[in-house]
Design a protein around this motif. Structure first.
Motif, PDB file in Angstrom:
ATOM      1  N   HIS A 195       0.127  -4.419   1.924  1.00 56.76           N
ATOM      2  CA  HIS A 195      -0.616  -3.832   3.065  1.00 56.76           C
ATOM      3  C   HIS A 195      -0.650  -4.555   4.054  1.00 56.76           C
ATOM      4  O   HIS A 195      -1.799  -4.147   5.387  1.00 56.76           O
ATOM      5  CB  HIS A 195      -1.827  -2.975   2.719  1.00 56.76           C
ATOM      6  CG  HIS A 195      -1.375  -1.724   2.417  1.00 56.76           C
ATOM      7  ND1 HIS A 195      -2.698  -1.489   1.619  1.00 56.76           N
ATOM      8  CD2 HIS A 195      -0.688  -1.082   1.941  1.00 56.76           C
ATOM      9  CE1 HIS A 195      -2.281  -0.227   0.354  1.00 56.76           C
ATOM     10  NE2 HIS A 195      -0.668  -0.044   1.284  1.00 56.76           N
ATOM     11  N   CYS A 196       0.405  -5.802   4.037  1.00 59.53           N
ATOM     12  CA  CYS A 196       0.041  -6.591   5.427  1.00 59.53           C
ATOM     13  C   CYS A 196      -0.010  -6.172   6.316  1.00 59.53           C
ATOM     14  O   CYS A 196      -0.324  -6.244   7.759  1.00 59.53           O
ATOM     15  CB  CYS A 196       0.928  -8.191   4.933  1.00 59.53           C
ATOM     16  SG  CYS A 196       0.028  -9.372   5.458  1.00 59.53           S
ATOM     17  N   TYR A 232      -2.962 -13.985   6.443  1.00 62.05           N
ATOM     18  CA  TYR A 232      -2.986 -13.012   5.063  1.00 62.05           C
ATOM     19  C   TYR A 232      -2.838 -13.684   3.574  1.00 62.05           C
ATOM     20  O   TYR A 232      -1.096 -14.782   3.823  1.00 62.05           O
ATOM     21  CB  TYR A 232      -2.067 -11.960   5.189  1.00 62.05           C
ATOM     22  CG  TYR A 232      -2.909 -10.754   6.466  1.00 62.05           C
ATOM     23  CD1 TYR A 232      -4.296  -9.784   6.066  1.00 62.05           C
ATOM     24  CD2 TYR A 232      -2.474 -11.556   7.324  1.00 62.05           C
ATOM     25  CE1 TYR A 232      -4.684  -9.237   7.359  1.00 62.05           C
ATOM     26  CE2 TYR A 232      -2.743 -10.624   8.882  1.00 62.05           C
ATOM     27  CZ  TYR A 232      -4.438  -9.586   8.579  1.00 62.05           C
ATOM     28  OH  TYR A 232      -4.415  -9.125   9.737  1.00 62.05           O
ATOM     29  N   HIS A 233      -3.108 -13.792   2.632  1.00 61.83           N
ATOM     30  CA  HIS A 233      -3.376 -14.009   1.671  1.00 61.83           C
ATOM     31  C   HIS A 233      -2.533 -13.573   0.147  1.00 61.83           C
ATOM     32  O   HIS A 233      -4.075 -11.774   0.227  1.00 61.83           O
ATOM     33  CB  HIS A 233      -3.947 -15.451   1.481  1.00 61.83           C
ATOM     34  CG  HIS A 233      -4.235 -16.292   2.179  1.00 61.83           C
ATOM     35  ND1 HIS A 233      -3.711 -17.257   2.767  1.00 61.83           N
ATOM     36  CD2 HIS A 233      -4.775 -16.700   3.651  1.00 61.83           C
ATOM     37  CE1 HIS A 233      -3.483 -18.255   2.871  1.00 61.83           C
ATOM     38  NE2 HIS A 233      -4.217 -17.568   4.500  1.00 61.83           N
ATOM     39  N   GLN A 270      -2.123  -6.221  10.091  1.00 61.75           N
ATOM     40  CA  GLN A 270      -1.624  -6.342  11.596  1.00 61.75           C
ATOM     41  C   GLN A 270      -1.783  -5.416  12.028  1.00 61.75           C
ATOM     42  O   GLN A 270      -2.325  -5.266  13.303  1.00 61.75           O
ATOM     43  CB  GLN A 270      -0.531  -6.938  11.538  1.00 61.75           C
ATOM     44  CG  GLN A 270      -0.218  -8.278  10.663  1.00 61.75           C
ATOM     45  CD  GLN A 270       1.332  -8.967  10.142  1.00 61.75           C
ATOM     46  OE1 GLN A 270       1.993  -7.903  10.028  1.00 61.75           O
ATOM     47  NE2 GLN A 270       1.609 -10.220  10.294  1.00 61.75           N
ATOM     48  N   ALA A 271      -1.340  -4.651  11.919  1.00 62.24           N
ATOM     49  CA  ALA A 271      -1.446  -2.667  13.214  1.00 62.24           C
ATOM     50  C   ALA A 271      -2.392  -2.666  13.266  1.00 62.24           C
ATOM     51  O   ALA A 271      -3.098  -2.812  14.838  1.00 62.24           O
ATOM     52  CB  ALA A 271      -0.996  -1.575  12.423  1.00 62.24           C
ATOM     53  N   GLN A 308      -0.660   4.437  18.426  1.00 59.92           N
ATOM     54  CA  GLN A 308       0.663   3.257  17.046  1.00 59.92           C
ATOM     55  C   GLN A 308       0.374   3.626  15.954  1.00 59.92           C
ATOM     56  O   GLN A 308       0.861   3.690  15.004  1.00 59.92           O
ATOM     57  CB  GLN A 308       1.372   2.919  17.803  1.00 59.92           C
ATOM     58  CG  GLN A 308       1.882   3.098  19.379  1.00 59.92           C
ATOM     59  CD  GLN A 308       2.506   2.519  20.227  1.00 59.92           C
ATOM     60  OE1 GLN A 308       3.156   1.663  19.266  1.00 59.92           O
ATOM     61  NE2 GLN A 308       2.560   2.644  21.788  1.00 59.92           N
ATOM     62  N   ARG A 309      -1.386   2.998  16.265  1.00 61.83           N
ATOM     63  CA  ARG A 309      -1.118   2.380  14.478  1.00 61.83           C
ATOM     64  C   ARG A 309      -1.346   3.011  13.045  1.00 61.83           C
ATOM     65  O   ARG A 309      -0.945   3.160  12.018  1.00 61.83           O
ATOM     66  CB  ARG A 309      -2.658   1.753  14.377  1.00 61.83           C
ATOM     67  CG  ARG A 309      -3.593   0.997  14.761  1.00 61.83           C
ATOM     68  CD  ARG A 309      -4.962   0.460  15.284  1.00 61.83           C
ATOM     69  NE  ARG A 309      -5.034  -0.163  17.003  1.00 61.83           N
ATOM     70  CZ  ARG A 309      -5.959  -1.337  16.909  1.00 61.83           C
ATOM     71  NH1 ARG A 309      -7.180  -0.627  16.477  1.00 61.83           N
ATOM     72  NH2 ARG A 309      -6.515  -1.843  17.908  1.00 61.83           N
ATOM     73  N   PHE A 310      -2.040   4.785  13.316  1.00 60.20           N
ATOM     74  CA  PHE A 310      -1.169   5.791  11.868  1.00 60.20           C
ATOM     75  C   PHE A 310      -0.265   5.906  11.310  1.00 60.20           C
ATOM     76  O   PHE A 310       0.449   6.440  10.854  1.00 60.20           O
ATOM     77  CB  PHE A 310      -2.437   6.728  12.397  1.00 60.20           C
ATOM     78  CG  PHE A 310      -3.035   6.599  12.253  1.00 60.20           C
ATOM     79  CD1 PHE A 310      -4.396   5.577  11.329  1.00 60.20           C
ATOM     80  CD2 PHE A 310      -4.128   6.527  13.053  1.00 60.20           C
ATOM     81  CE1 PHE A 310      -5.802   5.717  11.065  1.00 60.20           C
ATOM     82  CE2 PHE A 310      -5.849   5.905  13.063  1.00 60.20           C
ATOM     83  CZ  PHE A 310      -6.401   6.054  12.025  1.00 60.20           C
TER      84      PHE A 310
END
Ligand SMILES: Cc1cc2nc3c(=O)[nH]c(=O)nc-3n(C[C@H](O)[C@H](O)[C@H](O)COP(=O)(O)O)c2cc1C
Length: 165
Positions: free
Chosen positions: A84-85, A161-162, A89-90, A99-101
């Protein structure tokens, strides 16, 4: 003007550097106020207690989410999995709220706020308490529903992110 000798030392820079390297689990917090969904990425998320079952999130009062939770009096915590990276980010500011969803499989009609179909841990929270501290508000929510899958959570540290080793 010089600071008086008694001024408390300002550890902002040190604190930021120190905490950068502390890996944190990544969540997205969502809610719906009126018919308007809102969401943001958050790492300042923790369980408070099992008695009662409750969690906290620390939300900057400059965010859209802050007012939305205050209005809706409830919210959803979704811990993200390693695939879900793009969602992180979004919702972390790369895209505007409107716009995120469109990133990820969101059910916008869900009570307590938009629900990510394949979220790793999904907790619906009823707002039970809040505390302002500086720029942020700590929202404490009582768990109203808990769903979860299996697998490693997405991590954030050192500015990136990791995946868990
Ligand atoms: C990895 C990561 C973790 C974050 N954690 C938090 C947090 O715990 N609390 C917070 O208020 N903002 C946090 N943010 C910042 C918000 O996600 C970001 O400011 C977001 O754009 C806020 O939504 P807005 O644009 O509608 O104001 C984090 C951002 C990232 C990328």
């Amino acid at each position: 003007m010089n600071q008086p000798d008694t001024a408390a030392p300002d550890y902002r820079t040190e604190l930021r550097s120190a905490m950068r390297q502390v890996m944190a689990s990544v969540a997205v917090i969502t809610t719906t106020a009126g018919d308007r969904p809102a969401g943001m990425t958050a790492t300042a998320v923790s369980m408070v207690s099992l008695d009662p079952p409750s969690l906290l999130v620390c939300v900057n009062r400059s965010t859209r989410l802050y007012q939305a939770i205050a209005d809706a009096q409830r919210f959803r915590i979704t811990f993200l999995s390693q695939n879900h990276c793009e969602v992180a980010q979004a919702f972390g500011g790369q895209l505007p709220q409107e716009q995120r969803f469109s990133i990820g499989a969101w059910d916008l009609g869900s009570a307590y706020g938009p629900r990510l179909a394949d979220g790793l841990v999904d907790i619906e929270c009823a707002l039970e308490a809040q505390l302002d501290h500086g720029s942020h508000t700590i929202f404490i929510g009582g768990a109203a529903a808990v769903r979860y899958g299996e697998g490693p959570v997405l991590l954030y540290g050192n500015g990136d992110y990791h995946r868990a080793a």
